[in-house]
Design a protein around this motif. Structure first.
Motif: not given
Ligand code: ZN
Length: 240
Positions: A1-5, A23-33, A52-56
């Motif tokens: 899994m690849r995460f963006a934080i 983040i879209t270019e990098l193609g991560v699985d999930s974004v955490l804030c 709200r739309k982009n972070c799990v």
């Protein structure tokens, strides 16, 4: 899994949009804030909407808590207080309730996330010393805890090594646990004005600090037009 934080967006929409493109270019699985989506900047509703739309998952920061009235406004400097009053007047109820529901600390897929420090998350302590880092390590049991709050990116190993971009786990590396500050999307304070965020790959346990240019002038002029303190616009150009 690849995460963006991502952390400390502080109502800086141009910075958040640039980071989300990257983040879209990098193609991560999930974004955490890591919180502080609001405060300081002029686009609180737009930023909460995108989080709200982009972070799990998103945790609560001290500015989020200040706007909700859960943390005293006296705990902030004058510019912070002015911005919290402004945000309180301008934040729509729908987004206020999203911020209100955020936990102070959470574990997601084996990663601890918290805004300030895992030992006393609601005290908004700044992890600035090895003493504070050691206290933090005692308070989480996962391999990695992601933090924000200082707006200064850093990777701290449990053996007290400090590096700003070190991969957290390599072959033969005896260190297994890390406290990672991902820096700030919307108000970097490490002398580099580019938006900062972290990317973790849990397959090879590599961690990368990513910097992204954005239209600082656009944010700065919106800060001034909104009647927010001019110093909050000026600091963005220096990254302080
Ligand atoms: Zn912050």
């Amino acid at each position: 899994m690849r995460f963006a934080i991502i952390s400390d967006i502080h109502s800086n929409l141009p910075a958040l949009e640039a980071v989300l493109v990257k983040i879209t270019e990098l193609g991560v699985d999930s974004v955490l804030c890591l919180g502080d989506t609001i405060g300081y900047g002029p686009f609180p509703n737009e930023c909460v909407d995108l989080v709200r739309k982009n972070c799990v998952l998103s945790v609560k920061g001290n500015h989020d808590s200040g706007v909700l009235g859960e943390t005293s406004i006296d705990d902030f400097n004058q510019f912070g207080q002015d911005a919290i009053r402004w945000t309180d007047k301008n934040l729509l109820d729908d987004y206020r309730s999203y911020i209100a529901k955020a936990p102070l600390i959470a574990v997601y897929e084996g990663l601890t996330i918290v805004h300030s420090s895992p030992d006393t998350p609601g005290d908004w302590k700044y992890v600035m010393t090895m003493h504070h880092a050691r206290e933090s390590f005692k308070a989480f049991s996962t391999d990695i805890c992601f933090i924000g709050h200082t707006h200064v990116p850093v990777v701290i190993g449990e053996d007290s090594t400090i590096n700003s971009f070190h991969p957290p786990r390599r072959e033969g590396n005896p260190i297994s646990r890390f406290l990672i500050n991902v820096g700030s999307v919307g108000q970097p304070r490490d002398g580099n004005p580019h938006a900062a965020f972290g990317v973790l790959d849990t397959i090879d346990w590599s961690y990368t600090l990513v910097r992204t240019e954005y239209d600082i002038k656009k944010t700065a002029s919106a800060i001034t037009s909104a009647g927010l303190p001019k110093a909050l616009a000026q600091r963005l150009f220096q990254g302080v």
